[in-house]
Scaffold this motif. Sequence first.
Motif, PDB file in Angstrom:
ATOM      1  N   ASP A  63       8.694   8.191 -10.067  1.00  0.00           N
ATOM      2  CA  ASP A  63       7.314   8.146 -11.175  1.00  0.00           C
ATOM      3  C   ASP A  63       8.599   8.488 -12.921  1.00  0.00           C
ATOM      4  O   ASP A  63       9.422   9.368 -12.625  1.00  0.00           O
ATOM      5  CB  ASP A  63       6.135   9.194 -11.246  1.00  0.00           C
ATOM      6  CG  ASP A  63       5.534   8.540 -12.298  1.00  0.00           C
ATOM      7  OD1 ASP A  63       4.495   8.036 -12.390  1.00  0.00           O
ATOM      8  OD2 ASP A  63       5.277   9.263 -13.527  1.00  0.00           O
TER       9      ASP A  63
ATOM     10  N   LYS B 229       0.587  -1.648   0.250  1.00  0.00           N
ATOM     11  CA  LYS B 229       0.179   0.230  -0.193  1.00  0.00           C
ATOM     12  C   LYS B 229       1.202   1.281   0.719  1.00  0.00           C
ATOM     13  O   LYS B 229       1.349   1.360   0.806  1.00  0.00           O
ATOM     14  CB  LYS B 229      -1.091  -0.216   0.702  1.00  0.00           C
ATOM     15  CG  LYS B 229      -1.539   1.327   0.767  1.00  0.00           C
ATOM     16  CD  LYS B 229      -3.061   0.829   2.338  1.00  0.00           C
ATOM     17  CE  LYS B 229      -2.972   0.758   3.565  1.00  0.00           C
ATOM     18  NZ  LYS B 229      -4.230  -0.080   4.662  1.00  0.00           N
ATOM     19  N   GLU B 230       0.789   2.522  -0.827  1.00  0.00           N
ATOM     20  CA  GLU B 230       1.326   3.253  -0.813  1.00  0.00           C
ATOM     21  C   GLU B 230       0.756   4.759  -1.537  1.00  0.00           C
ATOM     22  O   GLU B 230      -0.611   4.119  -1.278  1.00  0.00           O
ATOM     23  CB  GLU B 230       2.641   3.413  -2.612  1.00  0.00           C
ATOM     24  CG  GLU B 230       3.135   1.787  -2.147  1.00  0.00           C
ATOM     25  CD  GLU B 230       4.971   1.928  -3.462  1.00  0.00           C
ATOM     26  OE1 GLU B 230       4.058   2.186  -4.499  1.00  0.00           O
ATOM     27  OE2 GLU B 230       6.061   1.527  -3.005  1.00  0.00           O
TER      28      GLU B 230
ATOM     29  N   THR C  94       1.218   6.884  -2.730  1.00  0.00           N
ATOM     30  CA  THR C  94       0.196   7.516  -4.427  1.00  0.00           C
ATOM     31  C   THR C  94       1.166   6.263  -5.415  1.00  0.00           C
ATOM     32  O   THR C  94       2.299   5.274  -4.774  1.00  0.00           O
ATOM     33  CB  THR C  94       1.016   8.692  -4.851  1.00  0.00           C
ATOM     34  OG1 THR C  94       0.882   8.654  -6.198  1.00  0.00           O
ATOM     35  CG2 THR C  94       2.426   8.427  -4.686  1.00  0.00           C
ATOM     36  N   GLN C  95       0.595   5.972  -6.591  1.00  0.00           N
ATOM     37  CA  GLN C  95       0.598   4.544  -7.740  1.00  0.00           C
ATOM     38  C   GLN C  95       2.129   6.331  -8.089  1.00  0.00           C
ATOM     39  O   GLN C  95       1.612   6.817  -9.383  1.00  0.00           O
ATOM     40  CB  GLN C  95      -0.067   4.332  -8.202  1.00  0.00           C
ATOM     41  CG  GLN C  95      -0.966   3.735  -8.223  1.00  0.00           C
ATOM     42  CD  GLN C  95      -0.353   1.831  -7.367  1.00  0.00           C
ATOM     43  OE1 GLN C  95       0.272   2.218  -8.903  1.00  0.00           O
ATOM     44  NE2 GLN C  95      -0.712   1.674  -6.630  1.00  0.00           N
TER      45      GLN C  95
ATOM     46  N   SER D 299      -2.299   9.586   1.344  1.00  0.00           N
ATOM     47  CA  SER D 299      -2.420   9.951   0.147  1.00  0.00           C
ATOM     48  C   SER D 299      -2.517  11.804  -0.143  1.00  0.00           C
ATOM     49  O   SER D 299      -2.610  11.429  -1.530  1.00  0.00           O
ATOM     50  CB  SER D 299      -3.201   8.873  -0.821  1.00  0.00           C
ATOM     51  OG  SER D 299      -3.721   8.063   0.359  1.00  0.00           O
TER      52      SER D 299
END
Lengths: 262, 253
Positions: free
Chosen positions: A228, A38-39, A41-42, A160
Amino acid sequence: MGKIKVKRKSTLIDMTAMSDVTVLLLTFFMLTSTFLQKEPTQVVTPPSVSTQKIQMSNVAQVLVATSEDDKDTPKVYLSVTGEANPDIPEDNPGAWGSENLRKEILKNAVALYMEAGGKDPGITNDDIEKFAKVATFGVPISKMHEFFSLDQTKQDEWLSDLDRADSGIPLVNYLATKELDASGNPVKTNEFQIWMRAIFNATPYDEALQTLNFKMRKTGEGIAVKADRGTSFNTVNKVLENLRTIKMNKFTVMTALKSENE
Amino acid sequence: MAQIEQSDGGKKKKGAQKKMHIHVDFTPMVDMNMLLITFFMLCTTMIKSQTLSIALPAPPDPNQERTQDNSETVAETKAITLIIDSERDKDGNIVTDADGNPNDVVYYYFGFEPTIDENKNVIFGGEGFKVDNTVKAEKFIGNDGSATQGIRRVLHDRNAQVLEKLESYKDQWRRGKITEEEFQNIAREVRNDSTFTTRPQVTVKATPQASWQSVISALDEMQINQISQYRIGSFTPTDSLLIVDYKRRNPAE
């Protein structure tokens, strides 16, 4: 006329065999699966030809995210994984599992934070227990107690919500270490650097055990920076520069496999 | 299978109970299992991500007098500087081509950094400069069959000595004469062999809007072209002037 007897066939299908197969499949998936962490943000990691495998134990992952409005300020979240199969839990911190390791890290971080001029964050033993259970953390140390007094869903929402100013570990230099620079002023530091130092100090240097300390100092495999692919280099570099400042200039970055025809 | 038959041995005794069929229906069980399997299949990550090692230069010692940033001496004939830039639209999203690949541009020059005069004009070359340091631009376009193209061709040609020597070993590895580990060891030795005179020393820089992906792509090119000497440099105002100058000289078609 005799009646024609239609043999009635039972429509029941025996599902036992089917059940056997599904249970086998289920067992396979349960044993092989590693759950998605579980993060906050993706992030989609950039493709690379590197085939070096990610470390599964004794690694600190640095997640670099940005909010929609401010793409230049990195938001940093950390997750620490200890030994996968801890065998000597008590007397050897190098072989500690994630939970013991995290407890030690939080204690170290608070000590370093107060030493650098931070106010006592008032962290209770209860908070330490809760901290040991969470995979990813990223709130200012001063808000740690408030964070752990909330329930699970509220905590996730807090992390989040990237637009929140108090989501993510602050990279603003406002604390001062005991070290002095060339002109005699104390070297400035920030909470991210404190956390990284706390993680580094939590384990001894031990090559045989491949401790976190060893991996961070020697091979750089102990630190995995995850960002990212679309994040600007400038933003990621701010985090990398922080790592460099505290002499953690060797590290790994997380990538996705790209096949390259030679 | 799912029924239990109570056999009475074929003979009917008086007062014996009627033959019983106990049938357990497994259909709901299968349904439930299928649901669980679906759940596990969706939640698992079969592909583990990979990592790429990066070593930045050690931090400057605070106790020492701060010397010039580019104190490391790079031989003019070996030096290559790459400046990576990603095209972004006004919302800050990366512009991609039809295949979904980002439109990254790599500006590069050999030798020393071009000089800037007081009117902010870029002057290439100069007295005693052995290498033509005109800024050029290429893209990350990988291979076309076995031929390299784009920035990879530039780096490949510069590192030809190392790559030629490795080619024969690679062939042996493909034929199974040496193991992969042996090949990697040989490759490391050859990469760091200082007898090669044209072994390039690459400095990778990135503009503020360059994406993380483009920087990783550049580091990948180092690996693909077996370049052992490279470093990540910081982007300076001179670099941005070079890009502006390049765009002025080569207006987009």
